[in-house]
Scaffold this motif. Structure first.
Motif, mmCIF file in Angstrom:
data_model
loop_
_atom_site.group_PDB
_atom_site.id
_atom_site.type_symbol
_atom_site.label_atom_id
_atom_site.label_comp_id
_atom_site.label_asym_id
_atom_site.label_seq_id
_atom_site.Cartn_x
_atom_site.Cartn_y
_atom_site.Cartn_z
ATOM 1 N N UNK A 136 0.828 -1.203 0.000
ATOM 2 C CA UNK A 136 0.000 0.000 0.000
ATOM 3 C C UNK A 136 0.863 1.255 0.000
ATOM 4 N N UNK A 137 1.901 1.274 0.816
ATOM 5 C CA UNK A 137 2.783 2.438 0.843
ATOM 6 C C UNK A 137 3.385 2.689 -0.544
ATOM 7 N N UNK A 138 3.790 1.629 -1.223
ATOM 8 C CA UNK A 138 4.391 1.773 -2.551
ATOM 9 C C UNK A 138 3.382 2.327 -3.555
ATOM 10 N N UNK A 139 2.155 1.837 -3.517
ATOM 11 C CA UNK A 139 1.141 2.301 -4.466
ATOM 12 C C UNK A 139 0.705 3.731 -4.168
ATOM 13 N N UNK A 140 0.765 4.128 -2.904
ATOM 14 C CA UNK A 140 0.527 5.539 -2.574
ATOM 15 C C UNK A 140 1.611 6.401 -3.220
ATOM 16 N N UNK A 141 2.859 5.971 -3.094
ATOM 17 C CA UNK A 141 3.969 6.725 -3.687
ATOM 18 C C UNK A 141 3.831 6.821 -5.201
ATOM 19 N N UNK A 142 3.335 5.753 -5.834
ATOM 20 C CA UNK A 142 3.182 5.736 -7.292
ATOM 21 C C UNK A 142 1.996 6.570 -7.762
ATOM 22 N N UNK A 143 1.135 6.992 -6.840
ATOM 23 C CA UNK A 143 -0.026 7.775 -7.224
ATOM 24 C C UNK A 143 -1.235 6.960 -7.610
ATOM 25 N N UNK A 144 -1.209 5.650 -7.348
ATOM 26 C CA UNK A 144 -2.347 4.797 -7.662
ATOM 27 C C UNK A 144 -3.499 5.037 -6.692
ATOM 28 N N UNK A 145 -3.162 5.364 -5.456
ATOM 29 C CA UNK A 145 -4.157 5.533 -4.390
ATOM 30 C C UNK A 145 -4.345 7.018 -4.106
ATOM 31 N N UNK A 146 -5.616 7.426 -4.031
ATOM 32 C CA UNK A 146 -5.956 8.832 -3.831
ATOM 33 C C UNK A 146 -6.263 9.186 -2.381
ATOM 34 N N UNK A 147 -6.599 8.207 -1.584
ATOM 35 C CA UNK A 147 -6.903 8.437 -0.177
ATOM 36 C C UNK A 147 -6.751 7.128 0.581
ATOM 37 N N UNK A 148 -6.592 7.218 1.906
ATOM 38 C CA UNK A 148 -6.299 6.033 2.709
ATOM 39 C C UNK A 148 -7.250 5.937 3.891
ATOM 40 N N UNK A 149 -7.848 4.767 4.044
ATOM 41 C CA UNK A 149 -8.596 4.423 5.246
ATOM 42 C C UNK A 149 -7.794 3.332 5.945
ATOM 43 N N UNK A 150 -6.888 3.760 6.806
ATOM 44 C CA UNK A 150 -5.926 2.845 7.430
ATOM 45 C C UNK A 150 -6.534 2.275 8.708
ATOM 46 N N UNK A 151 -7.476 1.353 8.502
ATOM 47 C CA UNK A 151 -8.205 0.760 9.626
ATOM 48 C C UNK A 151 -7.270 -0.024 10.529
ATOM 49 N N UNK A 152 -6.308 -0.737 9.920
ATOM 50 C CA UNK A 152 -5.575 -1.784 10.625
ATOM 51 C C UNK A 152 -4.085 -1.472 10.632
ATOM 52 N N UNK A 153 -3.619 -0.869 11.713
ATOM 53 C CA UNK A 153 -2.212 -0.458 11.826
ATOM 54 C C UNK A 153 -1.384 -1.458 12.633
ATOM 55 N N UNK A 154 -1.856 -2.688 12.689
ATOM 56 C CA UNK A 154 -1.227 -3.730 13.516
ATOM 57 C C UNK A 154 0.223 -3.999 13.163
ATOM 58 N N UNK A 155 0.633 -3.714 11.922
ATOM 59 C CA UNK A 155 2.015 -3.996 11.539
ATOM 60 C C UNK A 155 3.008 -3.241 12.410
#
Length: 403
Positions: A225-244
Motif C-alpha cells: 500500500x505504501x508503494x502504491x501511494x507513492x506511485x499515485x495509484x491511491x488517492x486516499x487512505x482508510x488505514x483501519x488496521x495499523x497492527x504492523x
C-alpha cells in the motif's frame, strides 16, 4: 511491443536465445540485458554486462578481479534495476522476463521490483518452489518453477521455457475486454479480526462511487500500500488496521518496516487512521516463540499463527509512534479511536479484552498528537457497524474537500 530478457549470457546463452526466438516468432521485439560477470556472452546483448555493472556503481573488471559472487550479484541487481527503469521510461519495455537459478533470480527480480505495478513481470526460476518473498516482496511478479535446472535445451526445458515466453506474449499483447471506469481510489488495510469493519466501510464507500483496494496487513500488504501511494495509484487512505506497527515494535513476524504510515503523509493525500489490531503481535507456531515472551497472553489463531496480547507499556509506545507519524502529514488527516476495543479479540468478554492496555494506547495518542490532527472517538468496538460507517464518512468528507 518489446520484451526485455534479463539473464546471464555467459552461462545461459542457449536457453535465453531460445526464449528470444519464441518471443520474436510471435512478432515481439526483444531486448537482451546481459548480467553475466565472469565469462564472455554466448549471444550479442543489446545492453552488455559492462553497462549494467556501471549502472550498479562498479565496473565489470572490478567485479571480476574481486571474485566475490555475492557482491557481484548485488551490484548487477542494482544495475539491472537502473537499466530496466530507463528502458521503461523510454517506452522500450512492455514486459520483462527472467530465467535462471538463484543468482539470476536475484538479479532479474531486482530489475522487476524497480518497475511500476501493472508492467508484466515473469521469472522462470529454479527457486520458485521455495520461499519467494525475498524475490517478490510486495510487487506483482509472477514466478514459474522450471522443474529441472535451466541448463541446456531438452524436451523438458524447451517446453517450460516456451510456456514462460508465451505467457509473456499473452500479457504484453492483450488488453482486458472488461470496461473500466476511472474512480477515486481508497486504500484500506484489513486483518481477519477487523474484517467486519472493513467490509461495512468498503460497501458504504463503493456505493458512493469510490473504488477500494484492500490490503491484508501482513507486512508485505502494508508495504504494498505504501508503494502504491507513492506511485499515485491511491488517492486516499482508510488505514483501519495499523497492527504492523505492533510487530515492528515488539518483534513479530508481520512487520512492514519503519516507513509504514509515511507515504500518505508525504504525498499529502487524505487519510483516516485507526488502531485496528494493535492489541496483538503475530508469531508463527506456538513452539517457535522466543522464551523472552514466557508468561504473556497468547491466542492460537491456527496451527501456523499465534497472536500475543500487547501490554500497556507497548501500547503507550505505539501511541507515541503513530502520533508522530500523523503529525508529519501534509494533507487532511484524522485519527479514529474505537474505545470499545480495537479488534474482535479485544471486545468485552473476549480473550484479549484489556481496558488498561487500550487506555494506554488511546492516552498516548491523545497526548502526542498535534492539534491539527482531528481525533474522532466512539464508544463502539472497531467492528461495530456504527464505527465502520464513521470511518467511511470521515474519509469521504476529506476526499470531497480535497477534490
Amino acid at each position: 511491443m518489446s520484451v526485455v530478457i534479463v539473464g546471464t549470457l555467459d552461462t545461459k546463452g542457449e536457453e535465453i536465445g531460445f526464449a528470444r526466438d519464441v518471443l520474436e516468432g510471435q512478432g515481439l521485439e526483444v531486448h537482451l540485458v546481459d548480467v553475466g560477470v565472469m565469462g564472455e556472452p554466448e549471444l550479442d546483448p543489446d545492453t552488455d554486462a559492462a553497462a549494467v555493472a556501471e549502472a550498479g556503481g562498479s565496473t565489470l573488471e572490478a567485479l571480476r578481479e574481486a571474485g566475490d559472487r555475492g557482491k557481484a550479484i548485488e551490484i548487477m541487481g542494482d544495475g539491472a534495476a537502473v537499466v530496466a527503469s530507463r528502458l521503461h521510461d523510454e517506452g522500450r519495455l512492455d514486459g520483462i522476463l527472467g530465467l535462471g537459478g538463484g543468482g539470476n533470480t536475484s538479479v532479474a527480480t531486482a530489475a522487476m521490483r524497480a518497475l511500476p505495478m501493472g508492467v508484466p513481470k515473469l521469472m522462470l526460476s529454479t527457486m520458485a518452489s521455495g520461499d519467494t518473498e525475498p524475490y517478490i516482496g510486495y510487487h506483482d511478479i509472477a514466478m514459474m518453477y522450471s522443474v529441472a535446472d535451466i541448463e541446456g535445451l531438452n524436451q523438458l526445458s524447451r517446453t517450460v521455457i516456451s510456456n514462460a515466453a508465451l505467457a509473456m506474449v499473452g500479457m504484453v499483447s492483450n488488453e482486458p475486454d472488461a470496461e473500466t471506469e476511472e474512480k477515486p481510489t481508497i486504500g484500506i488495510t484489513m486483518f481477519g479480526v477487523t474484517t467486519p469493519c472493513v467490509q461495512t466501510a468498503r460497501d458504504w464507500l463503493e456505493a458512493r462511487g469510490y473504488e477500494t483496494i484492500v490490503f491484508h496487513a501482513t507486512g508485505t500488504g502494508g508495504r504494498a500500500m505504501e508503494s502504491l501511494i507513492e506511485e499515485g495509484v491511491i488517492d486516499g487512505v482508510l488505514d483501519v488496521t495499523t497492527t504492523e506497527w505492533a510487530d515492528e515494535l515488539v518483534g513479530g513476524v508481520l512487520a512492514a518496516g519503519p516507513d509504514r504510515l509515511d507515504a500518505a503523509a508525504e504525498r499529502g493525500i487524505p487519510q483516516v487512521v485507526s488502531t485496528g489490531a494493535l492489541d496483538m503481535v503475530n508469531f508463527g507456531p506456538k513452539d517457535s516463540i522466543s522464551d523472552e515472551f514466557d508468561g504473556r497472553r497468547f491466542h492460537v489463531h491456527n496451527p501456523q499463527v499465534t497472536l500475543m496480547r500487547t501490554t500497556p507499556e507497548e501500547n503507550a509506545e505505539l501511541g507515541r509512534i503513530i502520533a508522530e507519524k500523523l503529525n508529519a502529514a501534509t494533507g487532511p488527516t484524522a485519527l479514529a479511536l474505537p474505545l470499545g476495543g480495537v479488534s474482535m479479540l479485544d471486545a468485552e468478554g473476549e480473550e484479549f479484552h484489556d481496558p488498561e492496555a487500550d487506555d494506554a494506547l488511546f492516552d498516548a495518542l491523545r497526548d502526542h498528537l498535534d492539534d491539527d490532527v482531528e481525533v474522532i472517538e466512539s464508544p463502539a468496538n472497531i467492528n461495530d457497524d456504527e464505527f465502520a460507517r464513521t470511518l467511511a464518512k470521515a474519509i469521504d468528507s476529506r476526499m470531497r474537500a480535497s477534490a
